[in-house]
Design a protein around this motif. Sequence first.
Motif, PDB file in Angstrom:
ATOM      1  N   ASN A 128     -14.427  -5.726  -2.486  1.00  0.00           N
ATOM      2  CA  ASN A 128     -13.180  -5.198  -3.060  1.00  0.00           C
ATOM      3  C   ASN A 128     -12.794  -3.808  -2.572  1.00  0.00           C
ATOM      4  O   ASN A 128     -11.666  -3.585  -2.130  1.00  0.00           O
ATOM      5  CB  ASN A 128     -13.241  -5.178  -4.587  1.00  0.00           C
ATOM      6  CG  ASN A 128     -13.427  -6.554  -5.185  1.00  0.00           C
ATOM      7  OD1 ASN A 128     -13.224  -7.563  -4.510  1.00  0.00           O
ATOM      8  ND2 ASN A 128     -13.830  -6.623  -6.438  1.00  0.00           N
ATOM      9  N   PHE A 129     -13.671  -2.848  -2.684  1.00  0.00           N
ATOM     10  CA  PHE A 129     -13.321  -1.450  -2.441  1.00  0.00           C
ATOM     11  C   PHE A 129     -13.653  -1.056  -1.009  1.00  0.00           C
ATOM     12  O   PHE A 129     -14.585  -1.586  -0.406  1.00  0.00           O
ATOM     13  CB  PHE A 129     -14.053  -0.552  -3.432  1.00  0.00           C
ATOM     14  CG  PHE A 129     -13.742  -0.888  -4.858  1.00  0.00           C
ATOM     15  CD1 PHE A 129     -12.579  -0.430  -5.460  1.00  0.00           C
ATOM     16  CD2 PHE A 129     -14.611  -1.683  -5.605  1.00  0.00           C
ATOM     17  CE1 PHE A 129     -12.286  -0.748  -6.770  1.00  0.00           C
ATOM     18  CE2 PHE A 129     -14.329  -2.008  -6.915  1.00  0.00           C
ATOM     19  CZ  PHE A 129     -13.155  -1.544  -7.505  1.00  0.00           C
ATOM     20  N   ASP A 130     -12.882  -0.085  -0.486  1.00  0.00           N
ATOM     21  CA  ASP A 130     -13.092   0.307   0.903  1.00  0.00           C
ATOM     22  C   ASP A 130     -13.240   1.821   1.028  1.00  0.00           C
ATOM     23  O   ASP A 130     -13.212   2.555   0.035  1.00  0.00           O
ATOM     24  CB  ASP A 130     -11.970  -0.207   1.811  1.00  0.00           C
ATOM     25  CG  ASP A 130     -10.612   0.447   1.557  1.00  0.00           C
ATOM     26  OD1 ASP A 130     -10.568   1.517   0.929  1.00  0.00           O
ATOM     27  OD2 ASP A 130      -9.590  -0.110   1.998  1.00  0.00           O
TER      28      ASP A 130
ATOM     29  N   GLY B 107     -18.802  -0.069   0.137  1.00  0.00           N
ATOM     30  CA  GLY B 107     -17.792  -1.081  -0.081  1.00  0.00           C
ATOM     31  C   GLY B 107     -17.808  -2.109   1.031  1.00  0.00           C
ATOM     32  O   GLY B 107     -18.848  -2.382   1.639  1.00  0.00           O
TER      33      GLY B 107
ATOM     34  N   TYR C 274      -7.440  -1.394   0.647  1.00  0.00           N
ATOM     35  CA  TYR C 274      -7.393  -1.086  -0.784  1.00  0.00           C
ATOM     36  C   TYR C 274      -6.230  -0.148  -1.086  1.00  0.00           C
ATOM     37  O   TYR C 274      -5.676  -0.164  -2.179  1.00  0.00           O
ATOM     38  CB  TYR C 274      -8.716  -0.450  -1.222  1.00  0.00           C
ATOM     39  CG  TYR C 274      -8.828  -0.275  -2.714  1.00  0.00           C
ATOM     40  CD1 TYR C 274      -9.097  -1.369  -3.530  1.00  0.00           C
ATOM     41  CD2 TYR C 274      -8.659   0.968  -3.310  1.00  0.00           C
ATOM     42  CE1 TYR C 274      -9.192  -1.215  -4.904  1.00  0.00           C
ATOM     43  CE2 TYR C 274      -8.744   1.124  -4.681  1.00  0.00           C
ATOM     44  CZ  TYR C 274      -9.018   0.026  -5.473  1.00  0.00           C
ATOM     45  OH  TYR C 274      -9.104   0.173  -6.833  1.00  0.00           O
ATOM     46  N   ASP C 275      -5.870   0.665  -0.107  1.00  0.00           N
ATOM     47  CA  ASP C 275      -4.755   1.591  -0.266  1.00  0.00           C
ATOM     48  C   ASP C 275      -3.932   1.544   1.013  1.00  0.00           C
ATOM     49  O   ASP C 275      -3.964   0.552   1.746  1.00  0.00           O
ATOM     50  CB  ASP C 275      -5.270   2.999  -0.590  1.00  0.00           C
ATOM     51  CG  ASP C 275      -4.202   3.870  -1.231  1.00  0.00           C
ATOM     52  OD1 ASP C 275      -3.874   3.615  -2.406  1.00  0.00           O
ATOM     53  OD2 ASP C 275      -3.674   4.758  -0.564  1.00  0.00           O
TER      54      ASP C 275
ATOM     55  N   ARG D 295     -14.031  -2.294   6.328  1.00  0.00           N
ATOM     56  CA  ARG D 295     -12.889  -1.499   5.874  1.00  0.00           C
ATOM     57  C   ARG D 295     -13.232  -0.019   5.755  1.00  0.00           C
ATOM     58  O   ARG D 295     -12.680   0.697   4.938  1.00  0.00           O
ATOM     59  CB  ARG D 295     -12.364  -2.045   4.543  1.00  0.00           C
ATOM     60  CG  ARG D 295     -11.907  -3.488   4.655  1.00  0.00           C
ATOM     61  CD  ARG D 295     -11.510  -4.083   3.320  1.00  0.00           C
ATOM     62  NE  ARG D 295     -11.449  -5.534   3.410  1.00  0.00           N
ATOM     63  CZ  ARG D 295     -11.400  -6.342   2.370  1.00  0.00           C
ATOM     64  NH1 ARG D 295     -11.406  -5.846   1.137  1.00  0.00           N
ATOM     65  NH2 ARG D 295     -11.359  -7.647   2.529  1.00  0.00           N
TER      66      ARG D 295
ATOM     67  N   LYS E 104      -8.493   9.588  -0.901  1.00  0.00           N
ATOM     68  CA  LYS E 104      -9.217   9.225  -2.122  1.00  0.00           C
ATOM     69  C   LYS E 104     -10.454  10.099  -2.294  1.00  0.00           C
ATOM     70  O   LYS E 104     -11.068  10.538  -1.321  1.00  0.00           O
ATOM     71  CB  LYS E 104      -9.631   7.755  -2.078  1.00  0.00           C
ATOM     72  CG  LYS E 104      -8.472   6.778  -2.083  1.00  0.00           C
ATOM     73  CD  LYS E 104      -8.950   5.348  -2.284  1.00  0.00           C
ATOM     74  CE  LYS E 104      -9.909   4.917  -1.193  1.00  0.00           C
ATOM     75  NZ  LYS E 104     -10.402   3.550  -1.389  1.00  0.00           N
TER      76      LYS E 104
ATOM     77  N   GLY F 152      -4.276 -11.359   0.955  1.00  0.00           N
ATOM     78  CA  GLY F 152      -4.356  -9.917   1.139  1.00  0.00           C
ATOM     79  C   GLY F 152      -3.747  -9.461   2.441  1.00  0.00           C
ATOM     80  O   GLY F 152      -3.103  -8.400   2.512  1.00  0.00           O
TER      81      GLY F 152
END
Length: 851
Positions: free
Chosen positions: A309-311, A269, A470-471, A273, A317, A728
């Motif tokens: 986008n994703f980390d 990702g 992302y979270d 991050r 997770k 963000g």
Amino acid sequence: MKHLLPWALLFTFGLFHPTTLIAQEKPTLAYYLPAANYNPTIPTPATWLGYEVGEWHATHDQLLGYMKALDAASDRITLHEYGRSHENRPLVCLTITDPYNHLRLDEIKAARNRLVNPAESGGLDLKNMPAVNYMGYSIHGNEASGSNAALLVAYYLAAAQTPEIEQLLRNTVILFDPCFNPDGMQRFSSWINSHKSQNPSPDPAGDEYNEPWPRGRTNHYGFDLNRDWLVAQQPETVGRVGIFQDWHPNVLTDHHEMGSGSTFFFQPGVPSRVNPITPARNQELTAKIATYHARLLSEKKILFFTGENFDDFYYGKGSTYPDAQGSVGILFEQGSSRGSAQETENGLLTFPYSIRNQVLASLSTLQAVGEMRVELNEYLRDFYKSGLEEARKSEVKGYVFADEDLTAREFLNLLSRNRIAVQNLQENVTLGGQAFQKGAAFFVPTEQPQYRLIRGIFERPTTFTDSIFYDISAWTLPDAFGLQWAAVKGKTPAVSKGPSLVSRNPPHALTGGPDYAYVIPAAGYEIPEILVRLQKLGLRVRVAMEPFTGENQPFEAGSIVIAADRQPMSAADFVSKMGEVAQSGIPITVIQNGLTPDGPDLGGSAFPTLRTPKVLLLTGEGVNVGDAGEIWHLLDTRYHIPVTLVEANRFGALNLTKYNVLILADGNYGSLSAEKVKQFAQDGGTIIATGSALKWLKNTGLAALEFRNQAPDGPGQRPYANISEDRGARTMPGAIFEAELDLTHPLCFGYTRSRLPIFLSDTLFVEPAKNPYATPVTLTKDPLLAGYIHPKQKPLTPKAAGAIVCGLGRGKIICFPGNPNFRGFWYGTNRLFANAVFFGNLISGEGVEKK
């Protein structure tokens, strides 16, 4: 026997049917899987289901049935049930490997446990050690391409007959979970199949593509299971964490879907991050595995992306939990058809196409793990070796936490699930001004194999290389559990092997009686559950609104009193029921005289009778599924309070006289009848609201609340390319703040320390009430304990309200800007919410904020 062409030829386009199918075209096995010689004794998915994969959305019972059929037909597969979902659906994992490996699974598992033990790993032969590949599908139930792809991948592994697949199975143990979320999958598939047309319409506006609240993403209680790996508050997670810890997989894959307008994502990702605890080598291996995905998807002319986008930050997770434990977690995200076939900006997106991409990613993962087996095992070994070396150099030698009540025991369970060693404290110590007593506290040494995961559990980070998450950005678990705890630096205290749990409240008998009264102390997470038990026994229960002394023992406000006078039963029944309560281990003090040496007498107004909560929880469109589900889960499974769930659009037709507590979880209640809510409060009802429900209460004039607003940006230009980053950075993904409690207030009954960590995940900061008694929970002057908050938002936090009590007529409106029940693991603030349910109506009318 015919042999399949070598692995590399799987990447040749001609071995598969064309990449796309039109909406009406029937998919076939050849569309999904490589051309090969397949064992004819193994049933194909279509043979068992009665339709080709992708024609319908498989239900969980169909998926389970097919997995059982493969288990019966193939000597490569053993099916194991590791638990049951809340709706009693079996949770299964298939162990897929060479038949010879099946005969020595215990031996292989034992070697894996030696591999993660630095004291033993040096003598292992890694060249001949199988890799372990944990493959999981559709943890979000409405991301159905994963579990439907699992039907095909399992068939391929069971039936394909080639030297290459046989070599893979000799060198790999595959832990194959076809559906991480059975309840969500069943809910979603039922909706889709019941709205499927013979001539599908790809119009995104159709009902087929717009499932109703709560949708199929979550489990039965609305929990996002992909946020539950570390804390394991749900039965689905408890079982799979056990599998992970037993096997120590090299790779864990997590198959998801994303918005229909997207293509296909696989990790790595966003580089900035990644959790800093995760070694750089993890990301190097992730990138190397990614080349296998990229090669196959490119050959198939399938659009994809990485690095966006994703980390890999939050260890709760599925694709990040492994990263803290020497494994490589890999997230796959496929653009979702959310039905049979949907028009998107990228063209027609069919369900078979999305399934096929998940199959391809599974095949590329299998190849990568097979070819990188030795390298991955070396990394797993070295991860734990280097972690132990880092631990020895660290100034933090461990963490101490007090054994206070049920929350400490639950925290011990969490540590045990994650194979973290805990010891008993054997000397009195004072750390950071906090006293910990010998025999009543535990010590977690950092010098142990799970050093990096321990850091991820206990540390309080406040500085970050990136401001977008992302979270959540913080989850310090001893804070979440509301524990008294501290880091140990320098010399470690005296300890013994443990943990050794002493029964806090052993069962005991009540002799004679009935006595004048019985008292249960206020402190303890379990007090709300005890209250429910007492009320279900038909006992009249009182609560002390002030401290008092009885039988030479001091009792705090919030203590529970059961007096013998005028109980609605015979004296013999009363004695019998109190004896039943005592036998359950509840701490009870017998009081022989109602005249107290200190404080109010037991028959006075300071001991009001508790009413039995009759709870109405609003649900439906606009309501946050997770927040409502967490409230339902808390009241239903931990406190055993019956809860009536009603969709907000039916609220107007309800007879509210049946309820005395109305709960508005975080959400948008724009169409709710404010007049009816007002009447409920004026008639003496208690309203409890969380999160953005407070905005609705303010906008309708029901609650006198004032929100703090961020200062506007100054003049000047910013680069257009920074829009997403700037937006963000202004969100607060979740951080931990220190709050100060008014321990004399009914909302705070049962707490023994005036400082409490609370979790806030929205930039909703509320001014304290003008009434000096109406804000029992406030943030401290410098409240940030852990996590990220934007510099422009930080000035909004000092002395902001953590809970406000407003009033309307005879009713109380209790407002929590945050979520006191966050994801089921924020035990520390559950009692605040429970107190609102049980004691909210007893709050003095002089102590509420009114307009």
